[in-house]
Write a protein that holds these residues in place. Structure first.
Motif, PDB file in Angstrom:
ATOM      1  N   THR A  78       5.631   1.175   1.069  1.00  0.00           N
ATOM      2  CA  THR A  78       4.593   2.467   0.966  1.00  0.00           C
ATOM      3  C   THR A  78       4.601   3.142   2.152  1.00  0.00           C
ATOM      4  OG1 THR A  78       2.832   1.001   2.041  1.00  0.00           O
ATOM      5  CG2 THR A  78       3.034   1.235  -0.588  1.00  0.00           C
ATOM      6  N   LEU A 122      -3.022  -0.318   0.378  1.00  0.00           N
ATOM      7  CA  LEU A 122      -2.562  -1.675   0.891  1.00  0.00           C
ATOM      8  C   LEU A 122      -3.416  -2.663   0.396  1.00  0.00           C
ATOM      9  CD1 LEU A 122      -1.110  -0.803   4.555  1.00  0.00           C
ATOM     10  CD2 LEU A 122       0.065  -1.172   2.451  1.00  0.00           C
ATOM     11  N   ALA A 157      -2.824  -5.970  -2.151  1.00  0.00           N
ATOM     12  CA  ALA A 157      -2.980  -7.044  -1.988  1.00  0.00           C
ATOM     13  C   ALA A 157      -3.995  -7.820  -2.714  1.00  0.00           C
ATOM     14  CB  ALA A 157      -3.577  -7.401  -0.488  1.00  0.00           C
ATOM     15  N   MET A 165       4.160  -3.575  -0.322  1.00  0.00           N
ATOM     16  CA  MET A 165       3.308  -3.050   0.823  1.00  0.00           C
ATOM     17  C   MET A 165       4.200  -2.309   1.718  1.00  0.00           C
ATOM     18  SD  MET A 165       0.310  -5.970   1.239  1.00  0.00           S
ATOM     19  CE  MET A 165      -0.387  -5.174   2.609  1.00  0.00           C
ATOM     20  N   THR A 223       4.839  -8.963  -2.640  1.00  0.00           N
ATOM     21  CA  THR A 223       3.637  -8.228  -2.142  1.00  0.00           C
ATOM     22  C   THR A 223       3.870  -7.505  -0.911  1.00  0.00           C
ATOM     23  OG1 THR A 223       1.751  -9.579  -3.400  1.00  0.00           O
ATOM     24  CG2 THR A 223       1.071  -8.115  -1.399  1.00  0.00           C
ATOM     25  N   HIS A 225      -3.998   5.415   2.976  1.00  0.00           N
ATOM     26  CA  HIS A 225      -3.076   4.224   2.954  1.00  0.00           C
ATOM     27  C   HIS A 225      -3.619   2.912   3.166  1.00  0.00           C
ATOM     28  CE1 HIS A 225       1.087   3.206   4.901  1.00  0.00           C
ATOM     29  NE2 HIS A 225       0.971   2.859   3.620  1.00  0.00           N
ATOM     30  N   ALA A 226      -4.603   2.720   3.977  1.00  0.00           N
ATOM     31  CA  ALA A 226      -5.111   1.305   4.111  1.00  0.00           C
ATOM     32  C   ALA A 226      -5.731   1.040   2.660  1.00  0.00           C
ATOM     33  CB  ALA A 226      -6.213   1.368   5.118  1.00  0.00           C
TER      34      ALA A 226
END
Length: 395
Positions: free
Chosen positions: A146, A82, A86, A143, A139, A78-79
């Motif tokens: 999610t 993201l 970005a 994000m 953005t 997940h990180a």
């Protein structure tokens, strides 16, 4: 342990391959950029966001494919998602900025005839800020979507969007008004960057134009910060709306005995001897004759506001000097009756001078040679309407 080592090895290989690929593309684009301004800007501006996006995406795919199951897998993936979002937003913003810079490079503002260039620059600068704001908002929204909890919350938020929008509009009425005014200024061509304006009694230049405020550089290097809504709700002077050439006056008070024609010749000599004059208008007229004095107004023209200011000061200085040196008896003075009640002597008969039938262009503003006739036409009504009105009066 073997799976962990395999995952680490896969991540290192994926990151290394991504870096090698990006650097190779960067080298090729940089070589081609020697002949293309667009590619040269791409090589310099989009290199870092492109490298970051490709590297993070490669690492994400390596972890998803080769890492297998481990504690915190979902959090790590997940990180990485993201970070990919970005970095892609960063790359998109960089690409759009490159296109805007290329558009600005085609229009130079450091040339005399730069009206269209300043209009394009104003619109591009406003659109750049709108673009950055839109990318940031989108953005953040992507994000947040999610997260499963946020997606569930989104349905309830949309259900009450009407009430929230009304509350937000009331709370941010001033801010939204400035945003709309900023877009209106950018595309209505009412004011542009580098325009010379007079606002709040101050003369200055539009230094910066944003969605929320306008910075005016005043002539003494102070800055006047005004909301963009000011220029859509209040009147102001724009001295470079259609061109930079402007007219200006210099007024002096003299005695009734002052000779106008010699002073008119002196004004003509001052204008023709100065590089500040643009050759269009040089007129001296008597505009007032009250209070025991007459007021002479010198109307002159210059290429821009700065030159006009210096020319007005020069004209005023030279006319005052001429009066003091050549006709000191024409200086302003007060008259008093000291006859102490005695009967005033009758004034001697004065023969009227012969009428001067010659036409002097430097004694007329709205007629004569130069652009006097054109100026008169601009401030007169349509010829057909004028003729019709005249015939109606005669009837």
């Amino acid at each position: 342990m073997t799976s962990v080592l395999t995952a680490l090895l896969a991540v290192v290989i994926a990151a290394g391959a991504a870096i090698v690929l990006v650097e190779a593309v960067h080298w090729v684009v940089k070589r081609l950029g020697r002949r293309s301004t667009l590619l040269n800007d791409l090589a310099g501006t989009a290199h870092k966001p492109f490298l970051t996006s490709v590297t993070i995406y490669a690492v994400q795919q390596a972890v998803r494919t080769y890492a297998g199951e481990f504690t915190g897998r979902d959090v790590v993936l997940h990180a990485l998602v993201l970070l990919v979002i970005a970095s892609v937003a960063w790359l998109v913003g960089a690409l759009l900025l490159v296109l805007e810079d290329v558009a600005l490079a085609r229009w130079r503002v450091d040339v005399p005839d730069n009206m269209k260039a300043r209009r394009v620059k104003t619109q591009v600068v406003i659109m750049r800020r709108v673009t950055i704001a839109a990318i940031v908002v989108l953005t953040i929204g992507v994000m947040l979507m999610t997260f499963p909890d946020v997606r569930a919350l989104g349905a309830s938020v949309l259900a009450s969007a009407g009430v929230i929008s009304v509350i937000a509009a009331l709370a941010a009425q001033s801010t939204l008004g400035n945003l709309i005014a900023g877009l209106q200024l950018a595309f209505s061509d009412a004011v542009r960057i580098d325009d010379v304006v007079v606002v709040e009694g101050e003369w200055g230049r539009i230094e910066e134009l944003t969605l929320t405020y306008v910075a005016v550089q005043i002539w003494d290097d102070r800055r006047l910060i005004l909301p963009t809504s000011y220029f859509t709700t209040k009147p102001f002077q724009n001295w470079t709306r259609t061109g930079s050439a402007v007219l200006g006056t210099a007024e002096i008070d003299v005695d009734w005995s002052a000779p106008v024609e010699p002073m008119r010749a002196e004004l003509r000599a001052v204008c023709e001897g100065s590089e500040l004059w643009d050759g269009r208008v040089c007129v001296l007229q008597v505009t007032e004759a009250t209070g025991g004095m007459i007021r002479l107004r010198a109307l002159v023209s210059a290429h821009d506001a700065g030159s006009l200011w210096d020319l007005r000061c020069l004209v005023r200085e030279r006319l005052v000097t001429w009066v003091f040196e050549h006709r000191r008896d024409s200086l302003p003075r007060l008259r008093a009756d000291l006859s102490q009640g005695e009967r005033a002597m009758p004034a001697p008969a004065v023969t009227a001078p012969a009428e001067d039938t010659t036409t002097r262009d430097d004694a007329r503003v709205f007629s004569g040679a130069g652009d006097g006739d054109e100026r008169a036409a601009a401030f007169s009504g349509p010829e057909e309407q004028t003729s019709a009105a005249t015939s109606g009066i005669r009837q």
